[in-house]
Design an enzyme around this catalytic site. Structure first.
Site, PDB file in Angstrom:
ATOM      1  N   SER A  21       0.831  -1.211   0.000  1.00  0.00           N
ATOM      2  CA  SER A  21       0.000   0.000   0.000  1.00  0.00           C
ATOM      3  C   SER A  21       0.862   1.257   0.000  1.00  0.00           C
ATOM      4  CB  SER A  21      -0.919   0.013   1.221  1.00  0.00           C
ATOM      5  OG  SER A  21      -1.595   1.257   1.316  1.00  0.00           O
ATOM      6  N   LEU A  22       0.493   2.219  -0.845  1.00  0.00           N
ATOM      7  CA  LEU A  22       1.189   3.502  -0.887  1.00  0.00           C
ATOM      8  C   LEU A  22       0.600   4.513   0.099  1.00  0.00           C
ATOM      9  CD1 LEU A  22       1.859   4.337  -4.658  1.00  0.00           C
ATOM     10  CD2 LEU A  22       3.536   3.806  -2.892  1.00  0.00           C
ATOM     11  N   SER A  23      -0.472   4.148   0.764  1.00  0.00           N
ATOM     12  CA  SER A  23      -1.133   5.096   1.662  1.00  0.00           C
ATOM     13  C   SER A  23      -0.196   5.666   2.730  1.00  0.00           C
ATOM     14  CB  SER A  23      -2.359   4.450   2.312  1.00  0.00           C
ATOM     15  OG  SER A  23      -3.370   4.231   1.353  1.00  0.00           O
ATOM     16  N   LYS A  72     -14.032  -2.743   2.884  1.00  0.00           N
ATOM     17  CA  LYS A  72     -14.832  -1.546   2.607  1.00  0.00           C
ATOM     18  C   LYS A  72     -16.319  -1.725   2.912  1.00  0.00           C
ATOM     19  CE  LYS A  72     -11.723   0.408  -0.881  1.00  0.00           C
ATOM     20  NZ  LYS A  72     -11.604   0.964  -2.247  1.00  0.00           N
ATOM     21  N   ASP A 109     -13.083   7.645  -2.643  1.00  0.00           N
ATOM     22  CA  ASP A 109     -12.728   7.167  -3.977  1.00  0.00           C
ATOM     23  C   ASP A 109     -13.544   7.894  -5.052  1.00  0.00           C
ATOM     24  OD1 ASP A 109     -10.801   5.284  -3.232  1.00  0.00           O
ATOM     25  OD2 ASP A 109     -12.298   3.713  -2.929  1.00  0.00           O
ATOM     26  N   GLY A 132     -14.785  -3.453 -17.219  1.00  0.00           N
ATOM     27  CA  GLY A 132     -14.839  -4.200 -15.970  1.00  0.00           C
ATOM     28  C   GLY A 132     -16.133  -3.948 -15.211  1.00  0.00           C
ATOM     29  N   ALA A 133     -16.332  -4.768 -14.166  1.00  0.00           N
ATOM     30  CA  ALA A 133     -17.596  -4.678 -13.429  1.00  0.00           C
ATOM     31  C   ALA A 133     -17.431  -5.024 -11.956  1.00  0.00           C
ATOM     32  CB  ALA A 133     -18.637  -5.615 -14.054  1.00  0.00           C
ATOM     33  N   ARG A 157     -17.656  -9.531 -18.503  1.00  0.00           N
ATOM     34  CA  ARG A 157     -17.358 -10.900 -18.932  1.00  0.00           C
ATOM     35  C   ARG A 157     -18.498 -11.889 -18.716  1.00  0.00           C
ATOM     36  NH1 ARG A 157     -12.254 -11.794 -20.469  1.00  0.00           N
ATOM     37  NH2 ARG A 157     -10.620 -10.317 -19.868  1.00  0.00           N
TER      38      ARG A 157
END
Length: 279
Positions: A21-23, A72, A109, A132-133, A157
């Site tokens: 993680s870059l957080s 989340k 986000d 994507g989904a 997909r």
């Protein structure tokens, strides 16, 4: 959660996996730039089943948490309140502990995506495509609900994923049409393309980039650039990266957790770029 004291200066990112993680890099850079020498920001490997126990051990020095997958949604029952933005996608990536001891959840986000696009000059589009989904795709739809005036086409997909995206569209009041992933090359002619798929998934699409592409928002940042982003940029198209998203959502987290605004966007971005270069 006990009442927060005035000297609460701890924060961290939780998730699994979390090692890359870059957080911490971004938040610590913000603390340095803001002169918050007594603030710390760590990372903890936490699975869903361990989250309630982690919360139960937090002391009054804690100011906030950043959450990544798979936490989340799991965190929501542990909170006293969540924002409308978080509720719209049933996902919380930011928890702030208030002075009166309440746990408040938000999702940075979505506004982070909007801010990253705005920085690139995208205020509004009349249509868009999503590749994507998954969970990030629902956040992308929520962001598009704020800036897209027309149809969003999602390339997926499976029929199950297609149904999920249409349901998210109804919930977010976005006109969503779904198409099979086999037709994903057609997405690249949209005014805005948001790629939300894992590393390597869009590599085969690079050869289909049109001669005059518009804007690509690729949520990946490592490895970077992706094949798709590299070809897009080579053809003169505008590219927004996953690092742009990560920095903008972290800016909002820093502001909420510290109460200091504006957070130092440039210093945070530079720290993120340097960290990725070292890898």
């Amino acid at each position: 959660m006990t009442a927060q004291a005035t000297d609460a200066h701890r924060a961290a990112v939780l998730g699994s996996p979390i090692a890359h993680s870059l957080s911490p890099v971004l938040h610590r850079a913000a603390y340095r730039a803001l002169g918050l020498d007594d603030w710390s920001y760590d990372r903890f490997q936490v699975e869903e089943e361990g989250l309630p126990g982690f919360f139960g051990e937090l002391g009054p020095e804690w100011a906030g948490l950043s959450l990544t997958m798979p936490l989340k949604r799991a965190v929501i029952p542990l909170l006293d309140e969540i924002s409308d933005t978080a509720a719209s996608v049933e996902a919380v990536n930011t928890v702030v502990f208030t002075e009166d001891g309440r746990c408040v959840g938000d999702n940075t986000d979505i506004p982070g995506m909007v801010a990253a696009l705005r920085e690139c000059g995208i205020e509004q589009v009349d249509s868009a495509a999503i590749l994507g989904a998954g969970a990030t795709a629902s956040s992308a739809l929520a962001a598009l609900a704020r800036i897209c005036t027309g149809e969003v086409v999602a390339y997926v997909r499976s029929a199950e994923r297609a149904a999920e995206m249409r349901q998210w569209g109804e919930r977010l009041d976005v006109e969503v049409r779904t198409r099979d992933w086999a037709d994903a090359h057609q997405a690249l002619r949209a005014p805005l393309v948001i790629a939300t798929t894992p590393a390597g998934t869009t590599d085969a699409l690079a050869a289909a980039v049109p001669e005059r592409p518009a804007t690509l928002f690729d949520v990946l940042y490592e490895p970077w650039p992706t094949d798709l982003a590299a070809r897009w940029s080579a053809y003169g198209g505008a590219v927004v990266s996953g690092l742009d998203l990560l920095v903008h959502q972290a800016v909002l987290q820093v502001e909420q957790m510290t109460g200091r605004s504006p957070a130092p966007l440039d210093a945070m971005r530079k720290a993120g770029e340097q960290a990725l270069a070292r890898r």
